[in-house]
Design a protein around this motif. Sequence first.
Motif, PDB file in Angstrom:
ATOM      1  N   PRO A  24       0.760  -1.233  -0.106  1.00 53.47           N
ATOM      2  CA  PRO A  24      -0.080   0.190  -0.106  1.00 53.47           C
ATOM      3  C   PRO A  24       0.737   1.203   0.062  1.00 53.47           C
ATOM      4  CG  PRO A  24      -1.013  -1.522   1.579  1.00 53.47           C
ATOM      5  CD  PRO A  24       0.423  -2.173   1.094  1.00 53.47           C
ATOM      6  N   TRP A  25       1.969   1.183   0.285  1.00 54.92           N
ATOM      7  CA  TRP A  25       2.931   2.371   0.031  1.00 54.92           C
ATOM      8  C   TRP A  25       3.490   2.390  -1.252  1.00 54.92           C
ATOM      9  CZ3 TRP A  25       5.749   0.074   4.621  1.00 54.92           C
ATOM     10  CH2 TRP A  25       5.422   0.759   5.889  1.00 54.92           C
ATOM     11  N   ASP A  26       3.512   1.353  -2.041  1.00 63.63           N
ATOM     12  CA  ASP A  26       4.013   1.518  -3.609  1.00 63.63           C
ATOM     13  C   ASP A  26       2.799   1.991  -4.348  1.00 63.63           C
ATOM     14  OD1 ASP A  26       6.516   0.496  -2.495  1.00 63.63           O
ATOM     15  OD2 ASP A  26       5.865  -1.470  -2.417  1.00 63.63           O
ATOM     16  N   LEU A  27       1.939   1.151  -4.603  1.00 61.49           N
ATOM     17  CA  LEU A  27       0.735   1.028  -5.388  1.00 61.49           C
ATOM     18  C   LEU A  27       0.232   2.433  -5.594  1.00 61.49           C
ATOM     19  CD1 LEU A  27      -1.021  -2.410  -4.502  1.00 61.49           C
ATOM     20  CD2 LEU A  27       0.253  -1.888  -6.655  1.00 61.49           C
ATOM     21  N   PRO A  28      -0.147   3.059  -4.672  1.00 62.53           N
ATOM     22  CA  PRO A  28      -0.527   4.438  -5.032  1.00 62.53           C
ATOM     23  C   PRO A  28       0.176   5.505  -5.904  1.00 62.53           C
ATOM     24  CG  PRO A  28      -0.660   4.168  -2.469  1.00 62.53           C
ATOM     25  CD  PRO A  28       0.211   3.017  -3.145  1.00 62.53           C
ATOM     26  N   LYS A  29       1.575   5.057  -6.097  1.00 67.90           N
ATOM     27  CA  LYS A  29       2.406   5.859  -6.883  1.00 67.90           C
ATOM     28  C   LYS A  29       2.176   5.432  -8.283  1.00 67.90           C
ATOM     29  CE  LYS A  29       5.287   7.255  -3.196  1.00 67.90           C
ATOM     30  NZ  LYS A  29       4.455   7.043  -2.253  1.00 67.90           N
ATOM     31  N   LEU A  30       1.510   4.686  -8.732  1.00 69.35           N
ATOM     32  CA  LEU A  30       1.555   4.006 -10.239  1.00 69.35           C
ATOM     33  C   LEU A  30       1.267   5.118 -11.131  1.00 69.35           C
ATOM     34  CD1 LEU A  30      -0.458   0.618  -9.689  1.00 69.35           C
ATOM     35  CD2 LEU A  30       2.025   1.055 -10.639  1.00 69.35           C
ATOM     36  N   SER A  31       0.632   6.415 -10.893  1.00 71.34           N
ATOM     37  CA  SER A  31       0.206   7.498 -11.651  1.00 71.34           C
ATOM     38  C   SER A  31       1.066   8.593 -11.470  1.00 71.34           C
ATOM     39  CB  SER A  31      -1.338   7.851 -11.612  1.00 71.34           C
ATOM     40  OG  SER A  31      -1.469   8.598 -12.743  1.00 71.34           O
ATOM     41  N   THR A  32       2.242   8.782 -10.554  1.00 73.68           N
ATOM     42  CA  THR A  32       3.247   9.595 -10.499  1.00 73.68           C
ATOM     43  C   THR A  32       4.317   9.431 -11.302  1.00 73.68           C
ATOM     44  OG1 THR A  32       4.169   8.656  -8.453  1.00 73.68           O
ATOM     45  CG2 THR A  32       2.225  10.304  -8.029  1.00 73.68           C
ATOM     46  N   HIS A  33       5.058  10.404 -11.152  1.00 69.80           N
ATOM     47  CA  HIS A  33       6.381  10.349 -11.995  1.00 69.80           C
ATOM     48  C   HIS A  33       7.540   9.688 -11.355  1.00 69.80           C
ATOM     49  CE1 HIS A  33       4.865  14.464 -13.797  1.00 69.80           C
ATOM     50  NE2 HIS A  33       4.125  13.525 -14.063  1.00 69.80           N
ATOM     51  N   TYR A  34       8.655   9.193 -12.144  1.00 72.15           N
ATOM     52  CA  TYR A  34       9.859   8.841 -11.847  1.00 72.15           C
ATOM     53  C   TYR A  34      10.477   9.763 -10.852  1.00 72.15           C
ATOM     54  CZ  TYR A  34      10.117   4.608 -14.844  1.00 72.15           C
ATOM     55  OH  TYR A  34       9.990   3.344 -15.434  1.00 72.15           O
ATOM     56  N   ILE A  35      11.332   9.358 -10.001  1.00 67.06           N
ATOM     57  CA  ILE A  35      12.245  10.005  -9.347  1.00 67.06           C
ATOM     58  C   ILE A  35      13.310  10.263 -10.325  1.00 67.06           C
ATOM     59  CG2 ILE A  35      13.862  10.373  -7.052  1.00 67.06           C
ATOM     60  CD1 ILE A  35      12.018   7.918  -5.810  1.00 67.06           C
ATOM     61  N   GLN A  36      13.696  11.492 -10.150  1.00 66.62           N
ATOM     62  CA  GLN A  36      14.925  12.077 -11.133  1.00 66.62           C
ATOM     63  C   GLN A  36      15.982  12.976 -10.439  1.00 66.62           C
ATOM     64  OE1 GLN A  36      12.293  13.775 -14.221  1.00 66.62           O
ATOM     65  NE2 GLN A  36      12.984  12.227 -15.324  1.00 66.62           N
ATOM     66  N   LYS A  37      16.613  12.714 -10.211  1.00 63.64           N
ATOM     67  CA  LYS A  37      18.131  13.222  -9.533  1.00 63.64           C
ATOM     68  C   LYS A  37      19.445  13.030 -10.162  1.00 63.64           C
ATOM     69  CE  LYS A  37      15.469  14.763  -5.925  1.00 63.64           C
ATOM     70  NZ  LYS A  37      14.133  14.339  -6.576  1.00 63.64           N
ATOM     71  N   GLY A  38      20.290  14.133 -10.073  1.00 69.67           N
ATOM     72  CA  GLY A  38      21.417  13.947 -10.730  1.00 69.67           C
ATOM     73  C   GLY A  38      22.449  14.771 -10.269  1.00 69.67           C
ATOM     74  N   LEU A  39      23.801  14.459 -10.422  1.00 67.70           N
ATOM     75  CA  LEU A  39      25.027  15.139  -9.741  1.00 67.70           C
ATOM     76  C   LEU A  39      26.042  15.395 -10.795  1.00 67.70           C
ATOM     77  CD1 LEU A  39      25.805  12.313  -7.053  1.00 67.70           C
ATOM     78  CD2 LEU A  39      24.442  14.219  -6.770  1.00 67.70           C
ATOM     79  N   PHE A  40      26.392  16.641 -10.671  1.00 68.41           N
ATOM     80  CA  PHE A  40      27.382  17.494 -11.465  1.00 68.41           C
ATOM     81  C   PHE A  40      28.779  16.978 -10.846  1.00 68.41           C
ATOM     82  CE2 PHE A  40      24.137  20.187 -12.886  1.00 68.41           C
ATOM     83  CZ  PHE A  40      23.953  20.212 -14.047  1.00 68.41           C
ATOM     84  N   PHE A  41      29.716  16.652 -11.799  1.00 65.30           N
ATOM     85  CA  PHE A  41      31.202  16.476 -11.374  1.00 65.30           C
ATOM     86  C   PHE A  41      32.249  17.261 -12.288  1.00 65.30           C
ATOM     87  CE2 PHE A  41      29.074  12.732  -9.955  1.00 65.30           C
ATOM     88  CZ  PHE A  41      29.206  12.407  -8.795  1.00 65.30           C
ATOM     89  N   THR A  42      33.145  17.729 -11.860  1.00 62.61           N
ATOM     90  CA  THR A  42      34.356  18.041 -12.755  1.00 62.61           C
ATOM     91  C   THR A  42      34.734  16.768 -13.529  1.00 62.61           C
ATOM     92  OG1 THR A  42      35.334  19.507 -11.137  1.00 62.61           O
ATOM     93  CG2 THR A  42      36.512  18.851 -12.975  1.00 62.61           C
ATOM     94  N   LYS A  43      34.834  16.926 -14.888  1.00 63.32           N
ATOM     95  CA  LYS A  43      35.193  16.002 -15.829  1.00 63.32           C
ATOM     96  C   LYS A  43      36.629  15.362 -15.507  1.00 63.32           C
ATOM     97  CE  LYS A  43      34.208  15.883 -19.970  1.00 63.32           C
ATOM     98  NZ  LYS A  43      34.116  16.446 -21.667  1.00 63.32           N
TER      99      LYS A  43
END
Length: 480
Positions: free
Chosen positions: A34-53
């Motif tokens: 019941p914690w997982d199923l309500p999220k079927l219509s929401t968006h993916y989690i999207q996070k990212g990290l910047f690094f020096t090349k």
Amino acid sequence: MSFSSLGGVHVISTSTIKPQILPQESQDPCYLTPWDLPKLSTHYIQKGLFFTKPSSPSQNIIDHLKNSLSCTLTQFFPLAGRLVTKKQDDPQSYYVYLDCSDAKGVQFIHAVAEFTIADIISLIDTPPILQSLFPLVPGTVNHDGHTLPLLIVQVTELTEGIFIACSVNHAVADGTTYWNFFNKWSEISRTHIKFEMNDNTHFTVSPSDPPIITKRWFLENQGPIINLPFSHHDEFIDRSFTSPPLRERMFHFSAESLKQLKAQANPNQPNNTQNEISTFQALIALIWTSVTRARKTPLDQKTTCKLAINNRTRMCPTLSKNYLGNCVQIVSASAIAADITGKSSDNGNNSSSAGWAALLLNKAVMEHSEERVREWLKGWAKDPWVYKVGRSTDEHTLMVSGSHRFKMFGNDFGWGEVVAVRSGFGNKYDGKVMAYEGRENGSIDLEINLVGWAMSALETDKEFIRYVASPAPPGVTPTL
């Protein structure tokens, strides 16, 4: 699959990465809670990290990331699975579960872009070009994990940097799981960075590592199969939400300003009392009061502040911090705008309006007990429903997600520290606030999304701005 291709970003290659070893438990169906199923219509989690090349050859780094990702998926194998729906008409049955048995794998995208880190992080507002560094297109929801990968990684080489972005299906993982995965991937990459890049045998998981708990947790006498009251996903999937044009800004709060905020929120509280208002509660109370003023909310209008809260430590016995899945709920505090902004004489507030609002938030958090959690789980199972993005909020609501406790700046893949953290388009709307670990010890960053005129008002709110600090410069150099 639809990938972003905006702002001069060019995809070099796409590949499928599978777990280096697929454990036996992957053969069992993973039923959603019941914690997982309500999220079927929401968006993916999207996070990212910047690094020096890194100074190492590009292809070596890409191969190394792929190999270390494959090793990481040995522990996080559910992220390599797909969602499956089983249904029948007589008797009526409709349920969604996670199939990891053949590990279809995660998507890995290697891209290059014609701009710099500074083109993103030096601007006051987050520029739209950032979205081109994340895979998936707006409108993608978690239910699409039936056909799309549950985890999609995009590694984009910038002019002088690199951006590692992960999009993770939110019906399978919450923020704790997301950053557990990111932390483990960077640890494995960093540990093996000096080995030959293409030799998979070097990529191993230490047997002393705490195990990732992949078996879903259910209430006694509940599950593991939860039948949903639907006959087709069109009955609960909603892609129609369109947010008004938003301004998105990152605000930095230093350890010193947060210390001041907490002291003001606890003027008569002895240290270490059970009901002491936390630093984060004091900060969010400041945001709540300041945004309410910025929105010019009518004084008699009810306003609400919602917080996503981790249930792992609230259960008895507690769930492991390595529990893979969703284990969060939302708590909320409400009051009329006059009380929140300090323009009412009836709120009993003799200090600051933010201090009074912090008391409301503290009460909401303290009352979120195991008993409350169990009541919610039982209630949802009896009458299941699915969240719709932006449908449970309005112009008088603030929704706070994420956590400053997640380890973000410690994600060293083997070539240096994180320069900055940013997020994709997922689950954003007017009044959405996301919390991040700050670069300096004890600091917090908040990403705030508001309609333009409200953001402009917030930027000139004296009580708010006095606590906003300039972030410390990265000062990062490559180590390879």
